[in-house]
Design a protein around this motif. Structure first.
Motif, PDB file in Angstrom:
ATOM      1  N   LYS C 240       0.817  -1.216   0.000  1.00 29.16           N
ATOM      2  CA  LYS C 240       0.000   0.000   0.000  1.00 29.16           C
ATOM      3  C   LYS C 240       0.850   1.264   0.000  1.00 29.16           C
ATOM      4  O   LYS C 240       0.608   2.188  -0.769  1.00 29.16           O
ATOM      5  CB  LYS C 240      -0.940   0.021   1.205  1.00 29.16           C
ATOM      6  CG  LYS C 240      -1.796   1.295   1.221  1.00 29.16           C
ATOM      7  CD  LYS C 240      -3.058   1.151   2.017  1.00 29.16           C
ATOM      8  CE  LYS C 240      -3.910   2.415   1.875  1.00 29.16           C
ATOM      9  NZ  LYS C 240      -5.110   2.384   2.672  1.00 29.16           N
ATOM     10  N   HIS C 278      -1.027   9.073  -1.397  1.00 30.04           N
ATOM     11  CA  HIS C 278      -2.377   8.580  -1.718  1.00 30.04           C
ATOM     12  C   HIS C 278      -3.413   9.698  -1.790  1.00 30.04           C
ATOM     13  O   HIS C 278      -4.537   9.470  -2.235  1.00 30.04           O
ATOM     14  CB  HIS C 278      -2.837   7.573  -0.661  1.00 30.04           C
ATOM     15  CG  HIS C 278      -2.333   6.187  -0.877  1.00 30.04           C
ATOM     16  ND1 HIS C 278      -3.001   5.256  -1.631  1.00 30.04           N
ATOM     17  CD2 HIS C 278      -1.215   5.559  -0.443  1.00 30.04           C
ATOM     18  CE1 HIS C 278      -2.320   4.112  -1.649  1.00 30.04           C
ATOM     19  NE2 HIS C 278      -1.229   4.286  -0.932  1.00 30.04           N
ATOM     20  N   ARG C 281      -4.428  15.447  -5.193  1.00 24.46           N
ATOM     21  CA  ARG C 281      -3.762  16.751  -5.222  1.00 24.46           C
ATOM     22  C   ARG C 281      -4.747  17.820  -5.650  1.00 24.46           C
ATOM     23  O   ARG C 281      -5.728  17.529  -6.351  1.00 24.46           O
ATOM     24  CB  ARG C 281      -2.642  16.751  -6.268  1.00 24.46           C
ATOM     25  CG  ARG C 281      -1.510  15.842  -5.987  1.00 24.46           C
ATOM     26  CD  ARG C 281      -0.499  15.895  -7.125  1.00 24.46           C
ATOM     27  NE  ARG C 281      -0.985  15.234  -8.330  1.00 24.46           N
ATOM     28  CZ  ARG C 281      -0.267  14.366  -9.049  1.00 24.46           C
ATOM     29  NH1 ARG C 281       0.967  14.073  -8.692  1.00 24.46           N
ATOM     30  NH2 ARG C 281      -0.766  13.817 -10.134  1.00 24.46           N
ATOM     31  N   ASP C 284      -4.953  18.295  -9.890  1.00 19.02           N
ATOM     32  CA  ASP C 284      -5.698  17.412 -10.795  1.00 19.02           C
ATOM     33  C   ASP C 284      -6.611  16.433 -10.063  1.00 19.02           C
ATOM     34  O   ASP C 284      -7.192  15.546 -10.689  1.00 19.02           O
ATOM     35  CB  ASP C 284      -4.716  16.634 -11.688  1.00 19.02           C
ATOM     36  CG  ASP C 284      -3.727  15.792 -10.873  1.00 19.02           C
ATOM     37  OD1 ASP C 284      -3.684  15.941  -9.632  1.00 19.02           O
ATOM     38  OD2 ASP C 284      -3.004  14.999 -11.489  1.00 19.02           O
ATOM     39  N   LYS C 286      -5.950  14.047  -8.493  1.00 13.76           N
ATOM     40  CA  LYS C 286      -5.433  12.682  -8.530  1.00 13.76           C
ATOM     41  C   LYS C 286      -4.292  12.587  -7.540  1.00 13.76           C
ATOM     42  O   LYS C 286      -3.589  13.563  -7.306  1.00 13.76           O
ATOM     43  CB  LYS C 286      -4.915  12.338  -9.927  1.00 13.76           C
ATOM     44  CG  LYS C 286      -6.031  12.108 -10.925  1.00 13.76           C
ATOM     45  CD  LYS C 286      -5.475  11.849 -12.294  1.00 13.76           C
ATOM     46  CE  LYS C 286      -6.592  11.577 -13.292  1.00 13.76           C
ATOM     47  NZ  LYS C 286      -6.129  11.742 -14.671  1.00 13.76           N
ATOM     48  N   PRO C 287      -4.097  11.408  -6.965  1.00  6.42           N
ATOM     49  CA  PRO C 287      -2.960  11.279  -6.061  1.00  6.42           C
ATOM     50  C   PRO C 287      -1.636  11.229  -6.827  1.00  6.42           C
ATOM     51  O   PRO C 287      -1.626  10.944  -8.022  1.00  6.42           O
ATOM     52  CB  PRO C 287      -3.217   9.954  -5.344  1.00  6.42           C
ATOM     53  CG  PRO C 287      -4.107   9.188  -6.238  1.00  6.42           C
ATOM     54  CD  PRO C 287      -4.869  10.166  -7.082  1.00  6.42           C
ATOM     55  N   LEU C 289       0.536   8.983  -6.338  1.00  6.60           N
ATOM     56  CA  LEU C 289       0.759   7.560  -6.619  1.00  6.60           C
ATOM     57  C   LEU C 289      -0.227   7.067  -7.666  1.00  6.60           C
ATOM     58  O   LEU C 289      -1.437   7.267  -7.533  1.00  6.60           O
ATOM     59  CB  LEU C 289       0.579   6.750  -5.328  1.00  6.60           C
ATOM     60  CG  LEU C 289       0.796   5.243  -5.462  1.00  6.60           C
ATOM     61  CD1 LEU C 289       2.257   4.928  -5.685  1.00  6.60           C
ATOM     62  CD2 LEU C 289       0.281   4.524  -4.223  1.00  6.60           C
ATOM     63  N   VAL C 290       0.306   6.416  -8.695  1.00  2.00           N
ATOM     64  CA  VAL C 290      -0.569   5.834  -9.712  1.00  2.00           C
ATOM     65  C   VAL C 290      -0.846   4.369  -9.402  1.00  2.00           C
ATOM     66  O   VAL C 290      -1.976   3.912  -9.447  1.00  2.00           O
ATOM     67  CB  VAL C 290       0.064   5.957 -11.109  1.00  2.00           C
ATOM     68  CG1 VAL C 290      -0.831   5.315 -12.153  1.00  2.00           C
ATOM     69  CG2 VAL C 290       0.308   7.417 -11.452  1.00  2.00           C
ATOM     70  N   THR C 291       0.200   3.657  -9.065  1.00  2.00           N
ATOM     71  CA  THR C 291       0.036   2.233  -8.786  1.00  2.00           C
ATOM     72  C   THR C 291       1.268   1.730  -8.045  1.00  2.00           C
ATOM     73  O   THR C 291       2.298   2.398  -8.036  1.00  2.00           O
ATOM     74  CB  THR C 291      -0.130   1.423 -10.092  1.00  2.00           C
ATOM     75  OG1 THR C 291      -0.414   0.054  -9.776  1.00  2.00           O
ATOM     76  CG2 THR C 291       1.139   1.443 -10.929  1.00  2.00           C
ATOM     77  N   ASN C 292       1.150   0.569  -7.454  1.00  2.26           N
ATOM     78  CA  ASN C 292       2.356  -0.101  -6.991  1.00  2.26           C
ATOM     79  C   ASN C 292       2.855  -0.994  -8.105  1.00  2.26           C
ATOM     80  O   ASN C 292       2.136  -1.286  -9.058  1.00  2.26           O
ATOM     81  CB  ASN C 292       2.110  -0.888  -5.694  1.00  2.26           C
ATOM     82  CG  ASN C 292       1.122  -2.021  -5.861  1.00  2.26           C
ATOM     83  OD1 ASN C 292       0.272  -1.983  -6.740  1.00  2.26           O
ATOM     84  ND2 ASN C 292       1.217  -3.023  -5.018  1.00  2.26           N
ATOM     85  N   ILE C 305       4.809   3.834  -8.545  1.00  2.00           N
ATOM     86  CA  ILE C 305       4.754   4.522  -9.837  1.00  2.00           C
ATOM     87  C   ILE C 305       3.930   5.788  -9.622  1.00  2.00           C
ATOM     88  O   ILE C 305       2.800   5.720  -9.130  1.00  2.00           O
ATOM     89  CB  ILE C 305       4.108   3.638 -10.923  1.00  2.00           C
ATOM     90  CG1 ILE C 305       4.938   2.368 -11.161  1.00  2.00           C
ATOM     91  CG2 ILE C 305       3.959   4.423 -12.221  1.00  2.00           C
ATOM     92  CD1 ILE C 305       6.271   2.572 -11.833  1.00  2.00           C
ATOM     93  N   THR C 307       3.136  10.212 -10.608  1.00  2.00           N
ATOM     94  CA  THR C 307       3.191  11.329 -11.563  1.00  2.00           C
ATOM     95  C   THR C 307       3.438  12.622 -10.797  1.00  2.00           C
ATOM     96  O   THR C 307       3.195  12.709  -9.594  1.00  2.00           O
ATOM     97  CB  THR C 307       1.860  11.522 -12.323  1.00  2.00           C
ATOM     98  OG1 THR C 307       0.815  11.742 -11.367  1.00  2.00           O
ATOM     99  CG2 THR C 307       1.517  10.326 -13.183  1.00  2.00           C
ATOM    100  N   GLY C 323       4.221  11.894 -17.971  1.00  2.00           N
ATOM    101  CA  GLY C 323       3.695  10.556 -17.707  1.00  2.00           C
ATOM    102  C   GLY C 323       4.166  10.028 -16.355  1.00  2.00           C
ATOM    103  O   GLY C 323       4.883  10.699 -15.614  1.00  2.00           O
ATOM    104  N   ALA C 324       3.736   8.814 -16.064  1.00  3.75           N
ATOM    105  CA  ALA C 324       4.119   8.186 -14.794  1.00  3.75           C
ATOM    106  C   ALA C 324       5.486   7.531 -14.914  1.00  3.75           C
ATOM    107  O   ALA C 324       5.886   7.092 -15.990  1.00  3.75           O
ATOM    108  CB  ALA C 324       3.082   7.142 -14.418  1.00  3.75           C
ATOM    109  N   SER C 325       6.183   7.462 -13.803  1.00  2.00           N
ATOM    110  CA  SER C 325       7.435   6.697 -13.755  1.00  2.00           C
ATOM    111  C   SER C 325       7.720   6.338 -12.297  1.00  2.00           C
ATOM    112  O   SER C 325       6.886   6.570 -11.424  1.00  2.00           O
ATOM    113  CB  SER C 325       8.584   7.479 -14.381  1.00  2.00           C
ATOM    114  OG  SER C 325       9.698   6.611 -14.576  1.00  2.00           O
TER     115      SER C 325
END
Lengths: 163, 428, 618
Positions: C240, C278, C281, C284, C286-287, C289-292, C305, C307, C323-325
């Protein structure tokens, strides 16, 4: 009712357990390069999408095979490659519009998902239940198939509305 | 009385049509005519017979163990006979055996016959086509280890027998009149790489030249192939693989309209009601161009066979057009092409080439769609190129991504057909 | 047996490629990966050699469980002599590259000499080529990755590369694989760049077979996966929050090194924590964190991962970062956040992208910037040195500017690339460098976690948390809770943690598995895979052997007990707040006992008896 692989990509962490389990079952080695299921990475979106044969009812691969080396397993609904009969002509690899039949340059025959005869290893190995093996109606696969078939022409012959 | 379907030709289109008819109209009668002595087999498989990978039975379309039983059990009346003439008024065929065979529905699935180039000596013994099982047996007899073999034609058919000939250990020369190998399947770049690949494997491929004459004259009655520039290649065997044409002789004096092949509508029915066509003989709809043309490829034959049969059984099914596509293995270098591989008018393209690694990928776009592709050295997920083309999926942002990285074809397909977004919400 | 029994040996000076069998005797003694490659390095190079010269070697090495489905079994290590510390260095990375080495049929790649021109190494099973890399030199890791994938038209190609920071001599450059996993510490990337090796691109299609007892192996693997899934840390907290689960915890216990370790708690910690990643923001909704994401085979999946918010000042005009990284791990969030007093989560995420993009260790980078900020605030350096950057604690803008310069090796970034010890010496204040053996501290203040002080001081690669993670015991209570504020019992704890980590780092597994696994859980997986007879105890002993081998290397390199020390600040300036208020690290109370437990002389040299017991030879 046949069972199908249900894939919920949003749960996938790209751990490759499915690919390892698949290749070990199918090839006897841990070898992601020969896995029947593949995780595709969408780096910029942070998304990982496991994908394999949906065992589609159109069975493009099966019908394209010139020597009956791809057959339907009526028990599982899987379209299975008979490696002994396959001559390696690769026509099925270009016929499958989902890109899920691959040619193996080492063995000179093609390979695809066969649902491990009804007990798919990928689903058992997945730690996050991104891949499960469930009754077909739950999978949304049917909807995917219909969507795919409806997209212009893929049905090879759409029913004539006049009929 | 039950409806009688007669299918002329027992290749893939004919066999699939026969099986489809049995499935959707079990009460009808199905006669399947094949004019070769073998059980229905696949020409696609002959190269693998030649290379020794399979025996003759491995080429059979159905049931290697007992093909006759397969057709008998399905109630398909498989006969070895040849249709000599057609009477469309009386709806009947006269067979070479003398028998008259009436039909309610007729399917022309006669396939194609090899073209014979008009050069002196083409009929000499030792000059063979590679089209039928009989041809293949003849080649197998003559193409012994060390034999000198001249292969005329490096098109699709020429190329698929290359490997089996090399595997048999013959000394092979390949003569192609076009400026590259597989000129109707791949572009200059790919054709050039294929030629270089063959060269690296020790196989000489002569392009932009032709055999102008064949004569008997060598030692021990060997053949000689004379090339345009006057040079002479001695040969124990000369294989003519310069192309095929639809087998429409049967329709010569009939009212059935033909062009290059049999002209059909979207139900694969000819201008004469009750007469259908499928496979290599059929000038069917091309998915990419919308035009009617002969594709002469296995997947199209299979599609034709199924759709023609559905219509013959009274179930109206429209053929939406087949994507022209080919896959080829040239001494281990695998190539494929799809749809408008040569590009669309006002289209855009992206190419990526690794000459040393023999990798080439060429994508052709029109507007927001992929319309054609060529690939060299690609064996994974290659079918998705068909999917992207044939589903006419709107690429949206994926077009730009493919222009930047054409290898992302699977990602493009998946990205277009399923939502891709934030995962964080699923974290426990 | 999961060894391919094949070593790839490449002489870059001569352009020679050879293969040889793996030394299986050594594999029995040193397990694999860290231990095995350290043995090779110790046997093959002069420890006194110039780390950036052709005499040094660079070894990419897998463990016996790398590439198997044993959970977390995707690790590989890079072993070499470090240019930052002068010690033996072993940096370890996950992602998907390690398994690919195995699937291509190799266990280890030894790179010798120095190429006369930039090259990259392409491996496709037994096909191995050194290819001129003129076009790649000067590119970032990300651009090199794209270029190579494009050239080979193979999305499955696995790539490890060095970035511009390494090319420009940054002493803590990392080797980045799979875009955002890194063999991060000690400057292993700097060595690679000095050898003019830009990248390694690997494709393996042979796979890994020969499991000694497949049935027992799959059973042991399943049992292991189950333990990880049911454990609170590995089954819930790490997936998480990632390692960032620690940010608030460590801050609360008062062990959060802040503003170059002048403080032990950071008021902005909650804004840069795993929990904050988590939170939606403002920009946007959106958090961050995009994903683990998991490394190969890993069923924990602690990777982040992320943004940066659209329109954030860091990326406004740079679409390549939209993008995400790879997102923030605890160490990077700390090094660029707490250590600098910066609490802008997205700015940290952006600079973390830069660290991945151009291959530099975010810990040493952040900690060096912290030292530079202290130099700046005390006027030891000014805008003249920084090139106009207002390098104050708390400034996200300054962090971002100096991050760009260091990633590219330009301007003041050259100074930051020296690491804190050399930087602070250059500007006359060696006391500002928070490092041991020239390597910067990670994110645990030894005043608030006493055992970590001893661990840092004695670590064989300079200050490092992974060489003996007593945080497990002192903070998390794994395997049992000890008091973080007392030095008592810590020598034993540190030794055990160091030996266990040496063993785990040699198996192909990830250190994080040991939040749930003991060596007794690992042994059956190893044995079923390789037909070996490891027990938890024997693995501990092998770990001790590895530790002493590394110590011997360092002693021969001229690094002695005198270097087992901490900066004065940690020994003399007491913690100002939190549970550790008033505490310093009591290193001197722990060191003699530690040497004794190790079987070393009071000068820190392994005794003959110790060497004999461990089979190390004289």
């Amino acid at each position: 009712m046949l069972k199908s692989l249900k894939i919920e990509a949003e749960k996938c962490t790209s751990c490759m357990q499915c690919e390892l389990a698949c290749s070990y079952q199918a090839e006897g080695v841990f070898n992601t390069a020969k896995s029947r299921i593949k995780i595709f990475t969408f780096h910029h979106e942070g998304r990982f999408v496991p994908y394999t044969c949906t065992q589609c009812s159109e069975a493009w691969c099966l019908h394209a095979c010139p020597v009956e080396a791809i057959v339907l397993n009526p028990r599982t609904g899987a379209k299975e490659v008979l490696a002994d009969a396959c001559v390696g002509c690769k026509v099925c690899t270009i016929a499958c519009p989902f890109g899920t039949v691959n040619y193996d340059e080492d063995t000179k025959v093609v390979y695809k998902c066969d649902l491990c005869g009804g007990d798919p290893e990928c689903a058992k190995a997945c730690p996050t239940e991104a891949i499960t093996y469930v009754q077909s109606e739950q999978t949304g696969l049917e909807r995917m198939r219909i969507h795919a078939a409806q997209a212009a022409g893929l049905a090879g012959g759409a029913a004539d509305s006049g009929a | 009385m039950a409806m009688r379907h007669v299918i002329v030709g027992a290749g893939p289109a004919g066999v699939i049509a026969a099986e489809t008819l049995r499935a959707v109209q079990p009460e009808s009668e199905v006669v399947l005519l094949g004019d070769e002595p073998e059980p229905p087999y696949s020409r696609m498989a002959l190269p693998y017979y030649l290379s020794g990978k399979i025996d003759e039975s491995g080429t059979y379309l159905r049931s290697r163990a007992n093909p006759a039983e397969h057709y008998r059990a399905l109630g398909i009346d498989l006969r070895q006979d040849r249709a000599a003439s057609l009477d469309t008024e009386r709806r009947s065929l006269r067979l070479e055996s003398g028998e008259k065979l009436g039909y309610d529905r007729l399917l022309m699935a006669t396939g194609a016959v090899p073209l014979s180039p008009p050069i002196p000596g083409i009929d000499l013994p030792g000059v063979l086509n590679c089209w039928t099982m009989e041809d293949a047996r003849g080649i197998a007899t003559r193409a012994a280890k060390g034999a000198e073999v001249v292969l005329m034609g490096a098109g699709f058919i020429g190329c698929i027998i290359l490997e089996s000939l090399v595997r048999r250990g013959v000394r092979l020369s390949v003569i192609e009149m076009g400026d590259r190998m597989v000129p109707r399947m791949m572009d200059q770049v790919a054709g050039g790489l294929l030629k270089r690949w063959c060269g690296e494997k020790g196989l000489q491929v002569h392009t932009s030249t032709r055999v102008t004459a064949i004569r008997k004259g060598g030692k021990n009655g060997r053949l000689e192939a004379v090339l345009e520039d006057g040079s002479v290649l001695p040969a124990d065997l000369i294989i003519s693989a310069t192309g095929v044409k639809p087998a429409i002789d049967l329709l010569k004096d009939s009212r059935v309209e033909t062009d290059f092949g049999v002209l059909v509508d979207q139900r694969l029915q000819s201008n004469i009601e009750g007469i259908y066509a499928a496979g290599d003989v059929c000038q069917g709809k091309d998915f990419s161009t919308g035009q009617y043309s002969v594709q002469a490829i296995q997947p199209t034959a299979a599609e034709h066979g199924r759709i023609a049969a559905m219509n013959m059984a009274g179930k109206s099914v429209l053929h939406q057009g087949s994507v022209n596509m080919n896959v080829l293995d040239t001494l281990g270098l695998i190539s494929s092409s799809f749809g408008l591989w040569d590009g669309a008018e006002d289209g855009e393209e992206v190419k990526t080439l690794n000459e040393g690694g023999y990798r080439y990928l060429n994508l052709q776009f029109s507007g927001d769609h992929l319309v054609g592709a060529q690939a060299l050295g690609l064996t994974n997920h290659v079918g998705v190129l068909r999917g992207l083309i044939q589903t006419r999926v709107r690429l949206g942002p994926w077009k730009q991504r493919l222009l930047e990285d054409p290898t992302a074809i699977m990602e493009a397909y998946l990205g277009c057909v399923q939502p891709i977004g934030y995962n964080a919400s699923v974290l426990a | 047996m999961t060894w391919n029994n094949k070593v790839l040996r490449i002489n870059l000076s001569k352009g020679e490629v050879k293969d040889e069998p793996l030394n299986m005797e050594w594999a029995k003694q040193y397990i694999g990966q860290r231990g095995l490659a350290s043995k090779y390095l110790a046997e093959e190079i002069d420890p006194r050699c110039d780390a950036l010269g052709p005499e040094n070697k660079l070894i990419f090495v897998t463990g016996p469980l790398t590439g198997t489905p044993a959970s977390t079994g995707a690790r590989y290590s890079v072993v070499t002599k470090s240019p930052l510390t002068g010690t033996i260095a072993c940096s370890n990375s996950g992602g998907y590259l390690g398994p690919e080495i195995k699937y291509a049929g190799w266990d280890m790649i030894i790179l010798e000499g120095e190429s006369p021109e930039p090259v990259y190494l392409y491996i496709e099973n037994e096909r191995v080529e050194l290819v001129p890399a003129g076009e790649l030199w000067g590119k970032s890791v990300w651009d090199a990755d794209r270029w190579l994938h494009n050239k080979y038209q193979d999305p499955q190609l696995r790539i490890a590369a060095v970035g511009r920071s390494a090319e420009q001599g940054c002493l803590y450059a990392s080797i980045v694989n799979d875009l955002h996993r890194a063999a991060g510490r000690s400057g292993v990337g700097t060595v690679m760049a000095a050898k003019k090796l830009k990248a390694i691109a690997i494709r393996g299609t042979r796979g890994l077979g020969n499991i000694h007892d497949p049935k027992a192996f799959m059973q042991a693997v399943s049992a292991g996966k189950k333990i990880l899934a049911e454990n609170e840390v590995t089954g819930a907290a790490l997936p998480k929050f990632g390692t960032q689960v620690l940010m608030n915890v460590i801050n609360e216990v008062g062990a959060m090194p802040t503003r170059n370790m002048r403080e032990v708690q950071f008021d902005g910690a909650s804004k840069i924590s795993g929990e904050a990643m988590h939170e939606p923001r403002e920009a946007d909704q959106k958090p961050n964190l995009v994903t683990n994401i998991a490394c190969g085979s890993c069923t924990i999946a602690c990777g982040r991962i992320s943004t940066v918010a659209p329109g954030h000042f860091t990326i406004k005009h740079s679409p390549q970062y939209w993008g995400a990284s790879g997102g923030l791990e605890y160490e990077s969030a700390w090094a660029m956040g707490s250590a600098l007093g910066v609490d802008d989560l997205d700015a940290l995420t952006y600079v973390n992208f830069l660290c991945n993009e151009d291959g530099m260790d975010p810990i040493s980078f952040g900690a060096t910037v912290a030292a530079a900020m202290e130099l700046y605030e005390t006027d030891a350096i000014t805008k003249r040195e920084t090139g106009g950057i207002d390098l104050r604690f708390g400034s996200a803008e300054a962090l971002v500017e100096v991050g760009k310069l260091t990633a590219r090796g330009e301007g003041f970034g050259k100074d930051i690339g020296l690491g804190s010890r050399r930087l602070c010496e250059k500007y006359g204040h060696p006391e500002f460098s928070m490092s041991v053996k020239s390597q910067e501290f990670p994110a645990y203040d030894p005043r608030g976690i006493q055992g970590m002080g001893l661990g840092y001081a004695t670590s064989n690669r300079g200050a490092c948390h992974l060489r003996g993670y007593t945080v497990s015991s002192e903070i998390m209570g794994v395997p049992e809770k000890t008091d973080p504020l007392t030095p008592e019992g810590k020598p034993k704890l540190v030794k055990a943690a160091q030996d266990a980590a040496s063993a785990v780092d040699s198996t192909g597994l990830c250190a994080f598995s040991t939040f749930a696994w003991t060596l007794d859980d690992i042994a059956p997986q190893l044995n079923a895979a390789c037909g070996s007879d490891w027990t938890g105890e024997k693995l501990m002993e092998a770990g001790e052997r590895i530790w002493n081998l590394e110590r011997d290397f360092n002693l021969a390199a001229g690094i002695t007990g005198k270097d087992d020390n901490l900066p004065e600040r940690l020994l003399k300036e007491a913690a100002k707040t939190g549970p550790a208020k008033g505490k310093v690290n009591e290193l001197s109370k722990m060191m003699p006992e530690y040497y004794q437990l190790r079987g070393w002389t009071p000068e820190g040299v392994p005794t003959e008896e110790t060497r004999r017991r461990l089979g190390l030879g004289a």
